[in-house]
Design a protein around this motif. Sequence first.
Motif, PDB file in Angstrom:
ATOM      1  N   PHE A 146       0.879  -1.153   0.000  1.00  0.00           N
ATOM      2  CA  PHE A 146       0.000   0.000   0.000  1.00  0.00           C
ATOM      3  C   PHE A 146       0.922   1.209   0.000  1.00  0.00           C
ATOM      4  O   PHE A 146       1.981   1.180   0.614  1.00  0.00           O
ATOM      5  N   GLY A 147       0.551   2.231  -0.671  1.00  0.00           N
ATOM      6  CA  GLY A 147       1.425   3.395  -0.784  1.00  0.00           C
ATOM      7  C   GLY A 147       1.406   4.274   0.440  1.00  0.00           C
ATOM      8  O   GLY A 147       0.939   3.891   1.510  1.00  0.00           O
ATOM      9  N   GLY A 148       1.903   5.479   0.251  1.00  0.00           N
ATOM     10  CA  GLY A 148       1.964   6.479   1.296  1.00  0.00           C
ATOM     11  C   GLY A 148       2.681   7.701   0.758  1.00  0.00           C
ATOM     12  O   GLY A 148       3.195   7.685  -0.355  1.00  0.00           O
ATOM     13  N   SER A 149       2.704   8.751   1.561  1.00  0.00           N
ATOM     14  CA  SER A 149       3.329   9.997   1.110  1.00  0.00           C
ATOM     15  C   SER A 149       4.059  10.678   2.256  1.00  0.00           C
ATOM     16  O   SER A 149       3.813  10.379   3.432  1.00  0.00           O
ATOM     17  N   GLU A 150       4.926  11.594   1.904  1.00  0.00           N
ATOM     18  CA  GLU A 150       5.671  12.353   2.898  1.00  0.00           C
ATOM     19  C   GLU A 150       4.704  13.046   3.865  1.00  0.00           C
ATOM     20  O   GLU A 150       4.911  13.020   5.082  1.00  0.00           O
ATOM     21  N   THR A 151       3.637  13.642   3.331  1.00  0.00           N
ATOM     22  CA  THR A 151       2.659  14.326   4.179  1.00  0.00           C
ATOM     23  C   THR A 151       2.024  13.360   5.168  1.00  0.00           C
ATOM     24  O   THR A 151       1.911  13.670   6.365  1.00  0.00           O
ATOM     25  N   GLU A 152       1.620  12.182   4.689  1.00  0.00           N
ATOM     26  CA  GLU A 152       1.029  11.197   5.591  1.00  0.00           C
ATOM     27  C   GLU A 152       2.018  10.807   6.690  1.00  0.00           C
ATOM     28  O   GLU A 152       1.655  10.744   7.869  1.00  0.00           O
ATOM     29  N   TYR A 153       3.252  10.535   6.318  1.00  0.00           N
ATOM     30  CA  TYR A 153       4.241  10.094   7.299  1.00  0.00           C
ATOM     31  C   TYR A 153       4.510  11.178   8.347  1.00  0.00           C
ATOM     32  O   TYR A 153       4.606  10.886   9.537  1.00  0.00           O
ATOM     33  N   LEU A 154       4.605  12.428   7.912  1.00  0.00           N
ATOM     34  CA  LEU A 154       4.798  13.521   8.864  1.00  0.00           C
ATOM     35  C   LEU A 154       3.615  13.587   9.832  1.00  0.00           C
ATOM     36  O   LEU A 154       3.804  13.700  11.042  1.00  0.00           O
ATOM     37  N   ASN A 155       2.408  13.504   9.291  1.00  0.00           N
ATOM     38  CA  ASN A 155       1.214  13.551  10.137  1.00  0.00           C
ATOM     39  C   ASN A 155       1.145  12.375  11.103  1.00  0.00           C
ATOM     40  O   ASN A 155       0.752  12.533  12.251  1.00  0.00           O
ATOM     41  N   ARG A 156       1.513  11.204  10.644  1.00  0.00           N
ATOM     42  CA  ARG A 156       1.410  10.002  11.478  1.00  0.00           C
ATOM     43  C   ARG A 156       2.466   9.919  12.572  1.00  0.00           C
ATOM     44  O   ARG A 156       2.197   9.472  13.676  1.00  0.00           O
ATOM     45  N   PHE A 157       3.679  10.286  12.256  1.00  0.00           N
ATOM     46  CA  PHE A 157       4.800  10.010  13.149  1.00  0.00           C
ATOM     47  C   PHE A 157       5.185  11.167  14.073  1.00  0.00           C
ATOM     48  O   PHE A 157       5.849  10.945  15.080  1.00  0.00           O
ATOM     49  N   THR A 158       4.794  12.393  13.757  1.00  0.00           N
ATOM     50  CA  THR A 158       5.287  13.555  14.489  1.00  0.00           C
ATOM     51  C   THR A 158       4.930  13.551  15.977  1.00  0.00           C
ATOM     52  O   THR A 158       5.708  14.050  16.793  1.00  0.00           O
ATOM     53  N   ASP A 159       3.805  12.989  16.361  1.00  0.00           N
ATOM     54  CA  ASP A 159       3.441  12.982  17.784  1.00  0.00           C
ATOM     55  C   ASP A 159       4.401  12.134  18.624  1.00  0.00           C
ATOM     56  O   ASP A 159       4.666  12.476  19.775  1.00  0.00           O
ATOM     57  N   LYS A 160       4.891  11.048  18.070  1.00  0.00           N
ATOM     58  CA  LYS A 160       5.717  10.103  18.835  1.00  0.00           C
ATOM     59  C   LYS A 160       7.203  10.175  18.504  1.00  0.00           C
ATOM     60  O   LYS A 160       8.022   9.632  19.233  1.00  0.00           O
ATOM     61  N   PHE A 161       7.539  10.799  17.374  1.00  0.00           N
ATOM     62  CA  PHE A 161       8.922  10.796  16.895  1.00  0.00           C
ATOM     63  C   PHE A 161       9.381  12.186  16.483  1.00  0.00           C
ATOM     64  O   PHE A 161       8.605  12.986  15.980  1.00  0.00           O
ATOM     65  N   THR A 162      10.679  12.440  16.659  1.00  0.00           N
ATOM     66  CA  THR A 162      11.325  13.614  16.081  1.00  0.00           C
ATOM     67  C   THR A 162      11.798  13.208  14.698  1.00  0.00           C
ATOM     68  O   THR A 162      12.495  12.193  14.551  1.00  0.00           O
ATOM     69  N   ILE A 163      11.419  13.976  13.699  1.00  0.00           N
ATOM     70  CA  ILE A 163      11.784  13.663  12.314  1.00  0.00           C
ATOM     71  C   ILE A 163      13.205  14.174  12.089  1.00  0.00           C
ATOM     72  O   ILE A 163      13.447  15.384  12.052  1.00  0.00           O
ATOM     73  N   LYS A 164      14.155  13.261  11.983  1.00  0.00           N
ATOM     74  CA  LYS A 164      15.558  13.627  11.737  1.00  0.00           C
ATOM     75  C   LYS A 164      15.817  13.761  10.242  1.00  0.00           C
ATOM     76  O   LYS A 164      16.518  14.667   9.806  1.00  0.00           O
ATOM     77  N   THR A 165      15.300  12.802   9.475  1.00  0.00           N
ATOM     78  CA  THR A 165      15.479  12.777   8.029  1.00  0.00           C
ATOM     79  C   THR A 165      14.218  12.193   7.410  1.00  0.00           C
ATOM     80  O   THR A 165      13.681  11.203   7.916  1.00  0.00           O
ATOM     81  N   LEU A 166      13.746  12.800   6.350  1.00  0.00           N
ATOM     82  CA  LEU A 166      12.660  12.256   5.532  1.00  0.00           C
ATOM     83  C   LEU A 166      12.827  12.869   4.156  1.00  0.00           C
ATOM     84  O   LEU A 166      12.484  14.024   3.934  1.00  0.00           O
ATOM     85  N   GLU A 167      13.423  12.088   3.253  1.00  0.00           N
ATOM     86  CA  GLU A 167      13.772  12.637   1.943  1.00  0.00           C
ATOM     87  C   GLU A 167      13.705  11.546   0.876  1.00  0.00           C
ATOM     88  O   GLU A 167      13.770  10.356   1.173  1.00  0.00           O
ATOM     89  N   LYS A 168      13.584  11.990  -0.349  1.00  0.00           N
ATOM     90  CA  LYS A 168      13.575  11.064  -1.482  1.00  0.00           C
ATOM     91  C   LYS A 168      14.857  10.238  -1.442  1.00  0.00           C
ATOM     92  O   LYS A 168      15.943  10.792  -1.314  1.00  0.00           O
ATOM     93  N   ALA A 169      14.720   8.924  -1.506  1.00  0.00           N
ATOM     94  CA  ALA A 169      15.910   8.056  -1.528  1.00  0.00           C
ATOM     95  C   ALA A 169      16.636   8.269  -2.852  1.00  0.00           C
ATOM     96  O   ALA A 169      16.035   8.126  -3.918  1.00  0.00           O
ATOM     97  N   HIS A 170      17.889   8.610  -2.778  1.00  0.00           N
ATOM     98  CA  HIS A 170      18.685   8.884  -3.980  1.00  0.00           C
ATOM     99  C   HIS A 170      19.375   7.632  -4.517  1.00  0.00           C
ATOM    100  O   HIS A 170      19.947   7.655  -5.616  1.00  0.00           O
ATOM    101  N   ASN A 171      19.308   6.537  -3.772  1.00  0.00           N
ATOM    102  CA  ASN A 171      20.067   5.339  -4.142  1.00  0.00           C
ATOM    103  C   ASN A 171      19.199   4.078  -4.118  1.00  0.00           C
ATOM    104  O   ASN A 171      19.694   2.994  -3.835  1.00  0.00           O
ATOM    105  N   SER A 172      17.918   4.237  -4.430  1.00  0.00           N
ATOM    106  CA  SER A 172      17.011   3.084  -4.454  1.00  0.00           C
ATOM    107  C   SER A 172      17.433   2.088  -5.519  1.00  0.00           C
ATOM    108  O   SER A 172      18.068   2.455  -6.515  1.00  0.00           O
ATOM    109  N   ILE A 173      17.042   0.825  -5.313  1.00  0.00           N
ATOM    110  CA  ILE A 173      17.279  -0.159  -6.363  1.00  0.00           C
ATOM    111  C   ILE A 173      16.354   0.175  -7.531  1.00  0.00           C
ATOM    112  O   ILE A 173      15.315   0.816  -7.359  1.00  0.00           O
TER     113      ILE A 173
END
Length: 188
Positions: A146-173
């Motif tokens: 199932f997909g997802g987006s940067e906006t969703e991840y920020l909304n979901r994780f920000t309450d419990k986590f400090t976002i250190k890095t969230l960026e387009k993977a430059h070295n994906s397979i």
Amino acid sequence: MNYWEERYQKGETGWDAGSITTPIKEYIDQLTDKNLKILIPGAGNGYEFDYLIENGFQNVSVVDIAETPLNNIKIRKPEFASHLIHSDFFALDMTFDLILEQTFFCALPPELRPQYVEKMASLLNPKGKLAGLLFDFPLTSEGPPFGGSETEYLNRFTDKFTIKTLEKAHNSIKPRENKELFFIFEVK
């Protein structure tokens, strides 16, 4: 038989890259503390596990709901059989310094995402990190993945986590190029 075990039994494992993927490998390569207590949830055939063990990390565990991939790891690394946990991730009752995410989040039904965030936060020691890859394509009801987006991840994780890095993977397979975000979240 559960959904994932059946997929392994039938050889329907299109997500299996056959080796550790470049973004995870490069992240592991910069880790200096070989004593970190590390979890790989939904690890499948566990190439990340192999790589960590081969590079001196000894305190690594894998949890998977399917038995076949755990048996595959056990064949390759029999001396680490006690590090392989055949269980539902949500039933785990341990803590870790680092949890590596690779395709697990987006393999879960989207309605489990709030529980995933809660569980991840509860599994991490203070200052513990959740790091790895999340898919970056529109959420779909047809999956997994199932997909997802940067906006969703920020909304979901920000309450419990400090976002250190969230960026387009430059070295994906190649099959995942432009479809992954690399992230490091630190538990609050």
